[in-house]
Design a protein around this motif. Structure first.
Motif, PDB file in Angstrom:
ATOM      1  N   PHE A  63       0.485 -35.515  -6.726  1.00 31.64           N
ATOM      2  CA  PHE A  63       1.896 -35.737  -6.421  1.00 31.64           C
ATOM      3  C   PHE A  63       2.077 -35.371  -4.959  1.00 31.64           C
ATOM      4  CE2 PHE A  63       6.474 -34.299  -6.841  1.00 31.64           C
ATOM      5  CZ  PHE A  63       6.981 -35.569  -7.066  1.00 31.64           C
ATOM      6  N   PHE A  89       5.374 -40.228  -5.340  1.00 31.64           N
ATOM      7  CA  PHE A  89       5.935 -38.985  -4.804  1.00 31.64           C
ATOM      8  C   PHE A  89       7.459 -39.023  -4.680  1.00 31.64           C
ATOM      9  CE2 PHE A  89       4.124 -41.372  -1.098  1.00 31.64           C
ATOM     10  CZ  PHE A  89       5.317 -41.770  -0.512  1.00 31.64           C
ATOM     11  N   PHE A 110      -0.592 -31.228  -4.973  1.00 34.80           N
ATOM     12  CA  PHE A 110       0.732 -31.632  -4.512  1.00 34.80           C
ATOM     13  C   PHE A 110       0.926 -31.284  -3.039  1.00 34.80           C
ATOM     14  CE2 PHE A 110       1.192 -27.251  -5.850  1.00 34.80           C
ATOM     15  CZ  PHE A 110       2.113 -26.691  -4.958  1.00 34.80           C
ATOM     16  N   TYR A 114       7.058 -30.642  -2.073  1.00 33.10           N
ATOM     17  CA  TYR A 114       7.481 -30.748  -3.473  1.00 33.10           C
ATOM     18  C   TYR A 114       7.260 -29.437  -4.237  1.00 33.10           C
ATOM     19  CZ  TYR A 114       6.907 -35.541  -1.949  1.00 33.10           C
ATOM     20  OH  TYR A 114       6.972 -36.717  -1.237  1.00 33.10           O
ATOM     21  N   VAL A 118       7.572 -28.595  -8.295  1.00 29.07           N
ATOM     22  CA  VAL A 118       6.383 -28.232  -9.065  1.00 29.07           C
ATOM     23  C   VAL A 118       6.574 -26.882  -9.747  1.00 29.07           C
ATOM     24  CG1 VAL A 118       3.945 -27.600  -8.867  1.00 29.07           C
ATOM     25  CG2 VAL A 118       4.810 -29.621  -7.673  1.00 29.07           C
TER      26      VAL A 118
END
Length: 511
Positions: A63, A89, A110, A114, A118
């Motif tokens: 991600f 994303f 990731f 983010y 997460v």
């Protein structure tokens, strides 16, 4: 008696690290990484993941925005035999959590931007989180994996029918569709890309398609397989891309029509010669002949149209550079064509019963090739609906002329393609229908010169209710990825319907 080892996609980077170790593999705006460097980093990440308990068949989700580290992670998964799960994303938090749970992801890589999202998700199968940048949220940092891992080759036996990638087609429906890519599909996509895109060993190629998308992965993997460098940028920026084009080092790019239009709007786009640029491939969304002519006049290189159902069935048709030259020589109708079937593609135009229709008659594009997916994860009925005796039915409608050229007529489903991103109206309708003021809603795609299509929502408001567009947009941002939020809202007294009560979306599109 020994059994023959199947060639692996994982071997591509190792072979070029041995044969052309100093040649660039990944190039960024600030650095360049040779095949030897990339292979070493991939080995280190793969070995460290193995120490973390990741083995063959385990799901590793990503991600993150595009980077050379992203591609190294994919290659590390290949060497381990793990299944990589590239995620859009731009997903909203509920979408991200749903897809990670559906995938039963064991590890999540990731981007730091983010981190808050997460940190807030709940995924029972998730054992490790790895950040590509420094953040306290992650269990491990990517640089830490590279530093701690051993530069030792991992030779995991991996058959062509085994699943190596799980790519999702959408993210907010109750049952998102996870497309299973076996190794045969990946290899065919890459070899088909090299051939049809006409990529020689001395290429330097750029594709702005995000790495979570099959086109983004495919083009960079083509460079890894063929042994040439790929330019990887965090995201498409017309100023940065034009800077690279003006350097006269890129000889091939893939762009969606929206990006071509953005480049053509740059004030200095016509001030360069682009002598090294051999070709521009375009696809993923409709492109107007007017825009195509402007691009061909500006860049003065070969153009080719690559059309397909990438996530589920790969490249299906190609309008070649020769076809484009024919168009400029007087056969301008070809600029509206998607070309002819690509390498290894058996293509038919069929009615609802899979009977072939004659030339000039609109039918559904049905294809069979090694690039067709293995199926949808945990959705046998949906798989059986689109895969019939190996033939893939994607719902795209087209007709064929007497020369064999194909022309799109729309889509059997009402899927919207905005700037190369697939959008399913029902996802947006479900979110908007939850608003107390909304009585009915229908979402359609309408043509747009820049994006190919944009999302338009038609709503009927409850009696006495009020529609606050700003508030609705803010609400959508919490539930939907940004590109799915309607560009236009229209409040209607009623929605047009047929005799059976079905909303007539065709009528809405023409309003």
């Amino acid at each position: 008696m020994s059994t023959q080892r199947t060639s692996r996609a994982a071997d591509w980077v190792r072979l070029h690290a041995r044969n052309t170790p100093g040649r660039a593999c990944f190039v960024t705006d600030t650095d360049s990484y040779s095949f030897a460097q990339v292979n070493s980093r991939v080995n280190r990440v793969a070995n460290e993941l193995r120490r973390m308990g990741v083995g063959k068949g385990d799901r590793v989700a990503l991600f993150a925005t595009d980077s050379h580290c992203y591609m190294e992670t994919l290659l590390a998964c290949m060497k381990l035999g793990a299944v990589y799960v590239p995620l859009n994303f731009r997903l909203a938090r509920p979408e991200l959590q749903m897809l990670l749970r559906t995938a039963e992801a064991k590890v999540l890589f990731f981007s730091e931007r983010y981190a808050a999202m997460v940190e807030s998700i709940d995924v029972p199968t998730l054992r490790w989180t790895v950040s590509y940048e420094k953040t306290a949220v992650a269990d491990r940092g990517y640089d830490e994996l590279v530093a701690a891992g051993d530069d030792v080759e991992i030779d995991t036996p991996f058959g062509d029918d085994e699943i190596m990638c799980l790519a999702f087609t959408s993210g907010t429906t109750a049952l998102p569709k996870g497309v299973m890519h076996h190794q045969r599909m990946t290899k065919h996509l890459v070899f088909q890309c090299i051939l049809e895109r006409r990529l020689p060993a001395d290429s330097f190629h750029y594709s702005p398609a995000p790495l979570y998308h099959v086109a983004g992965m495919g083009y960079v993997l083509a460079g890894v397989a063929r042994g040439f460098p790929s330019l990887i940028l965090p995201a498409f920026d017309p100023v940065t891309v034009l800077k690279w084009l003006r350097r006269d080092v890129l000889n091939g790019v893939f762009l969606v029509p929206t990006m071509i239009d953005m480049l053509l709007q740059q004030p200095d786009v016509r001030d360069a010669s682009y002598d090294r640029l051999l070709s521009i491939a375009y696809g993923a969304a409709p492109m107007s002949p007017t825009l195509l002519r402007r691009a061909m006049k500006t860049f003065r290189c070969d153009f080719m149209n690559m059309f397909g159902a990438g996530t589920e069935a790969g490249l299906q048709t190609v309008l070649t550079p020769e076809d484009h030259r024919r168009a400029l020589a007087g056969n301008e109708h070809l600029l509206g064509s998607i070309g002819k079937p690509g390498m290894g593609v058996d293509l038919r135009l069929c009615d609802d019963d899979l009977n072939e229709v004659p030339d000039g008659t609109v039918g559904e594009i049905v294809t069979r090739s090694d690039a067709v997916m293995a199926g949808y994860l945990g959705m046998p009925d949906e798989t059986d609906r689109v895969l019939v005796d190996g033939w893939f039915r994607g719902g795209d409608m087209a007709w064929r002329d007497d020369e064999g050229y194909l022309y799109l007529s729309g889509r059997k489903k009402d899927m919207i393609i905005r700037g190369g991103e697939n959008i399913y109206p029902i996802e947006i309708e479900q979110v908007l229908s939850e608003l107390p003021a909304v009585q009915e809603v229908s979402v359609v795609g309408v043509p747009d010169e820049r994006w190919g299509e944009i999302v338009r929502a038609h709503l009927v408001v409850n009696p006495g209710g009020a529609f606050d567009e700003d508030a609705v947009r803010e609400y959508c941002r919490t539930r939907l990825a940004g590109y799915k939020i309607p560009a236009v809202f229209r409040v209607e007294e009623t929605l047009p319907r047929n005799a059976s009560g079905k909303v007539l979306k065709r009528t809405l599109r023409t309003r």
